[in-house]
Design an enzyme around this catalytic site. Sequence first.
Site, PDB file in Angstrom:
ATOM      1  CG  ASP A 108      -1.846  -1.221   1.230  1.00 61.12           C
ATOM      2  OD1 ASP A 108      -2.193  -1.704   0.141  1.00 61.12           O
ATOM      3  OD2 ASP A 108      -2.181  -1.694   2.333  1.00 61.12           O
ATOM      4  CD  GLU A 109       4.687  -0.468  -0.354  1.00 59.88           C
ATOM      5  OE1 GLU A 109       3.812  -0.741  -1.200  1.00 59.88           O
ATOM      6  OE2 GLU A 109       5.333  -1.333   0.258  1.00 59.88           O
ATOM      7  CE  LYS A 120       2.314  -2.368  -4.371  1.00 57.32           C
ATOM      8  NZ  LYS A 120       2.064  -2.007  -2.967  1.00 57.32           N
ATOM      9  CE  LYS A 129       0.449  10.240  -7.429  1.00 57.37           C
ATOM     10  NZ  LYS A 129       0.369  11.544  -6.814  1.00 57.37           N
ATOM     11  N   GLY A 147      -4.531  -4.277  -3.807  1.00 57.53           N
ATOM     12  CA  GLY A 147      -5.521  -3.237  -4.079  1.00 57.53           C
ATOM     13  C   GLY A 147      -4.735  -2.004  -4.449  1.00 57.53           C
ATOM     14  CG  HIS A 148      -1.990  -1.983  -7.027  1.00 57.13           C
ATOM     15  ND1 HIS A 148      -1.097  -2.520  -7.911  1.00 57.13           N
ATOM     16  CD2 HIS A 148      -1.686  -2.534  -5.820  1.00 57.13           C
ATOM     17  CE1 HIS A 148      -0.297  -3.367  -7.280  1.00 57.13           C
ATOM     18  NE2 HIS A 148      -0.651  -3.404  -6.010  1.00 57.13           N
ATOM     19  CB  THR A 195      -6.489 -10.382   1.394  1.00 58.40           C
ATOM     20  OG1 THR A 195      -5.937 -11.391   0.544  1.00 58.40           O
ATOM     21  CG2 THR A 195      -5.446  -9.304   1.640  1.00 58.40           C
ATOM     22  CD  GLN A 223       0.809  -8.844  -2.692  1.00 59.87           C
ATOM     23  OE1 GLN A 223       1.480  -9.472  -3.480  1.00 59.87           O
ATOM     24  NE2 GLN A 223      -0.450  -8.548  -2.939  1.00 59.87           N
ATOM     25  CB  ALA A 237      -7.188  -0.447  -1.631  1.00 61.62           C
ATOM     26  CB  THR A 272      -9.689  -6.408   3.524  1.00 63.56           C
ATOM     27  OG1 THR A 272      -8.627  -5.615   4.082  1.00 63.56           O
ATOM     28  CG2 THR A 272      -9.093  -7.584   2.768  1.00 63.56           C
ATOM     29  CE  LYS A 288      -1.692   7.919   1.916  1.00 62.84           C
ATOM     30  NZ  LYS A 288      -2.738   6.899   2.113  1.00 62.84           N
ATOM     31  CB  VAL A 312       2.111  16.522  -2.681  1.00 65.40           C
ATOM     32  CG1 VAL A 312       3.586  16.702  -2.376  1.00 65.40           C
ATOM     33  CG2 VAL A 312       1.811  16.995  -4.109  1.00 65.40           C
TER      34      VAL A 312
HETATM   35  P1  GDP Z   1      -0.791   0.371  -3.507  1.00 63.96           P
HETATM   36  O1  GDP Z   1      -1.367  -0.919  -3.065  1.00 63.96           O
HETATM   37  O2  GDP Z   1       0.683   0.457  -3.278  1.00 63.96           O
HETATM   38  O3  GDP Z   1      -1.160   0.736  -4.922  1.00 63.96           O
HETATM   39  O4  GDP Z   1      -1.431   1.480  -2.569  1.00 63.96           O
HETATM   40  P2  GDP Z   1      -2.995   1.598  -2.164  1.00 63.96           P
HETATM   41  O5  GDP Z   1      -3.741   2.115  -3.326  1.00 63.96           O
HETATM   42  O6  GDP Z   1      -3.479   0.357  -1.512  1.00 63.96           O
HETATM   43  O7  GDP Z   1      -2.902   2.660  -0.993  1.00 63.96           O
HETATM   44  C1  GDP Z   1      -2.396   3.928  -1.189  1.00 63.96           C
HETATM   45  C2  GDP Z   1      -3.512   4.931  -0.851  1.00 63.96           C
HETATM   46  O8  GDP Z   1      -2.940   6.219  -0.770  1.00 63.96           O
HETATM   47  C3  GDP Z   1      -4.565   5.042  -1.925  1.00 63.96           C
HETATM   48  O9  GDP Z   1      -5.783   5.390  -1.331  1.00 63.96           O
HETATM   49  C4  GDP Z   1      -4.057   6.170  -2.806  1.00 63.96           C
HETATM   50  O10 GDP Z   1      -5.092   6.846  -3.512  1.00 63.96           O
HETATM   51  C5  GDP Z   1      -3.452   7.075  -1.775  1.00 63.96           C
HETATM   52  N1  GDP Z   1      -2.291   7.861  -2.201  1.00 63.96           N
HETATM   53  C6  GDP Z   1      -1.280   7.534  -3.052  1.00 63.96           C
HETATM   54  N2  GDP Z   1      -0.341   8.502  -3.069  1.00 63.96           N
HETATM   55  C7  GDP Z   1      -0.766   9.463  -2.218  1.00 63.96           C
HETATM   56  C8  GDP Z   1      -0.218  10.698  -1.771  1.00 63.96           C
HETATM   57  O11 GDP Z   1       0.859  11.132  -2.143  1.00 63.96           O
HETATM   58  N3  GDP Z   1      -0.944  11.391  -0.841  1.00 63.96           N
HETATM   59  C9  GDP Z   1      -2.148  10.954  -0.369  1.00 63.96           C
HETATM   60  N4  GDP Z   1      -2.775  11.709   0.524  1.00 63.96           N
HETATM   61  N5  GDP Z   1      -2.690   9.789  -0.768  1.00 63.96           N
HETATM   62  C10 GDP Z   1      -2.009   9.057  -1.670  1.00 63.96           C
HETATM   63  P1  IMO Z   2      -0.889  -4.156  -2.265  1.00 64.29           P
HETATM   64  O1  IMO Z   2      -0.446  -4.685  -3.610  1.00 64.29           O
HETATM   65  C1  IMO Z   2      -0.921  -4.649   2.049  1.00 64.29           C
HETATM   66  C2  IMO Z   2      -0.963  -8.758   3.552  1.00 64.29           C
HETATM   67  C3  IMO Z   2      -2.219  -9.221   4.253  1.00 64.29           C
HETATM   68  C4  IMO Z   2      -1.637 -10.231   5.221  1.00 64.29           C
HETATM   69  C5  IMO Z   2      -0.505 -10.863   4.412  1.00 64.29           C
HETATM   70  C6  IMO Z   2      -0.869 -12.166   3.740  1.00 64.29           C
HETATM   71  O2  IMO Z   2      -2.193  -3.451  -2.301  1.00 64.29           O
HETATM   72  O3  IMO Z   2       0.203  -3.387  -1.620  1.00 64.29           O
HETATM   73  P2  IMO Z   2      -2.407 -12.836   1.680  1.00 64.29           P
HETATM   74  O4  IMO Z   2      -3.831 -12.518   1.357  1.00 64.29           O
HETATM   75  O5  IMO Z   2      -1.431 -12.363   0.659  1.00 64.29           O
HETATM   76  O6  IMO Z   2      -2.197 -14.280   2.021  1.00 64.29           O
HETATM   77  O7  IMO Z   2      -2.093 -12.030   3.038  1.00 64.29           O
HETATM   78  O8  IMO Z   2      -0.146  -9.906   3.414  1.00 64.29           O
HETATM   79  N1  IMO Z   2      -1.189  -8.215   2.199  1.00 64.29           N
HETATM   80  C7  IMO Z   2      -1.139  -6.919   1.896  1.00 64.29           C
HETATM   81  N2  IMO Z   2      -0.937  -5.847   2.679  1.00 64.29           N
HETATM   82  N3  IMO Z   2      -1.040  -4.502   0.724  1.00 64.29           N
HETATM   83  C8  IMO Z   2      -1.200  -5.578  -0.083  1.00 64.29           C
HETATM   84  O9  IMO Z   2      -1.178  -5.496  -1.432  1.00 64.29           O
HETATM   85  C9  IMO Z   2      -1.292  -6.863   0.503  1.00 64.29           C
HETATM   86  N4  IMO Z   2      -1.471  -8.116   0.022  1.00 64.29           N
HETATM   87  C10 IMO Z   2      -1.389  -8.935   1.067  1.00 64.29           C
HETATM   88  O10 IMO Z   2      -2.864  -8.158   4.899  1.00 64.29           O
HETATM   89  O11 IMO Z   2      -1.048  -9.563   6.311  1.00 64.29           O
HETATM   90 MG    MG Z   3      -2.887  -1.621  -1.785  1.00 63.15          MG
END
Ligand code: GDP
Ligand code: IMO
Ligand code: MG
Length: 427
Positions: free
Chosen positions: A12-13, A15, A17, A39-40, A128, A224, A299, A301, A331, A413
């Site tokens: 959830d870094e 990626k 975006k 969940g991207h 998940t 991940q 994103a 669950t 962020k 940002v």
């Molecule tokens: P991913 O799994 O690495 O693609 O990240 P996720 O989408 O699960 O979680 C990142 C969350 O942060 C999402 O809700 C994005 O819309 C949001 N996001 C991404 N970059 C930024 C940022 O620079 N600032 C803020 N406030 N939100 C961001």
């Molecule tokens: P993105 O791509 C954050 C975590 C789960 C759990 C562990 C194992 O959006 O960054 P799994 O369902 O893979 O067997 O779960 O890994 N996990 C994530 N945490 N972002 C994800 O994907 C994740 N995919 C799995 O919460 O701790």
């Molecule tokens: Mg994610």
Amino acid sequence: MVDVLLGLQWGDEGKGKIADFITPHYDIVARFQGGPNAGHSLEINGMKHVLNTIPSGIFHPNCINLIGSGVVIDPVKLKDEISKLYPLGVDVKKNLFLSKRAHLILPTHRLLDAASEQSKGKNKIGSTLRGISPSYQDKTGRSGIRVGDMNLATFKYKYDEVKQRHLSLLRFYGFDLTASNLQQLEDDWFAAIDYLRDYVQVDSEYYINEAMVSGMKILAEGAQGSMLDIDFGTYPFVTSSNTITAGACTGLGLAPRHINRVYGIFKAYCTRVGGGPFPSELIDETGELIRKKGHEFGATTGRPRRTGWIDLVALKYAIMLNGVTHVFITKSDVLSGFTEIKACDRYLSHGEILSGVPFELNDESLTPLYKSFKGWDKDLTTAKHECDLPLNFTEYISYLENELAVPVSIVSVGPDRDQTIIRKEFR
Ligand code: GDP
Ligand code: IMO
Ligand code: MG
């Protein structure tokens, strides 16, 4: 050459975006591992989209999006995801390719995921529940079913064979099947398989290598994060695939010498969903404030994410494992308004200072040691250039750059495509 984009923390870094932001430089975006546990999120002109299995280049009409052989696909989830894109004008049929070698997640894989988690009690991973671990277990156990199998006359036979084995495992777990309506799950699954027959299936290892030779630009998109890698993450609290750069080679059929740039993404702080060690976790109002300001809810669950300060020990480890050439910080806007920002730069364990990630990060005696920085009040979400950023923040970035010994090329940002500052050239 192929560039790789991946997460350096626990997922959830941001990626999705960033992948969407840099896709205009690429002809192909290819996912190489994971499945619908990912969940991207992408935000385009204020509209939010969440992708689980489809690569994050899908909103660009001239980009091919490949689901690589290292990915595990749940046909039902993929069908849902695809059908949400057509009303937005995305020509999915033209731009989405599936690897014949990608493994399929069966309905019983999802039930097995639930049964396995139940059996672990308080030591559960916090999966998940998308069937990820059971499907990768079948892959390495050499009894999985792959996308290409759906074209064979033996498909249904193979399915039944695997299902019977899964049912005996579920009985072993004492899993109550009556509540799960397996018949309905299977009907939906076979309907989704039929739906996916209309999508292009490729021998992805040939496709990607030939595309590379013909001069197409390829971005490999990770899911991940490095600390969830099956080999190098916080085992057993990890996912079931190689999330690091090496995973792009095995998950796409690419030789290591074809990897060029490696873009590592991390948040200006840190989060984790599910169980497992998180040394710099904040279980206090500051952690709560970060969760609230950063909308830190999963994103996929919807679960609240655990929050904490940035962990440079883990980040350096991830940079080493991945061969990161450029880092992108996301962020940072969330930290506006904090009077003090902290960065964990070492751990203390049994009286010893550690600057590397130990074998057992779960050790309760391990304490994070922090460096402290002055915060900033300025809202960053409208900043367009580095010169719009407050001095305390640019000093924090310089510190990170120095510590990590990798250029900070992008500062994000806000969630929207437009809220992205290119600080240093990365191409
Ligand atoms: P991913 O799994 O690495 O693609 O990240 P996720 O989408 O699960 O979680 C990142 C969350 O942060 C999402 O809700 C994005 O819309 C949001 N996001 C991404 N970059 C930024 C940022 O620079 N600032 C803020 N406030 N939100 C961001
Ligand atoms: P993105 O791509 C954050 C975590 C789960 C759990 C562990 C194992 O959006 O960054 P799994 O369902 O893979 O067997 O779960 O890994 N996990 C994530 N945490 N972002 C994800 O994907 C994740 N995919 C799995 O919460 O701790
Ligand atoms: Mg994610």
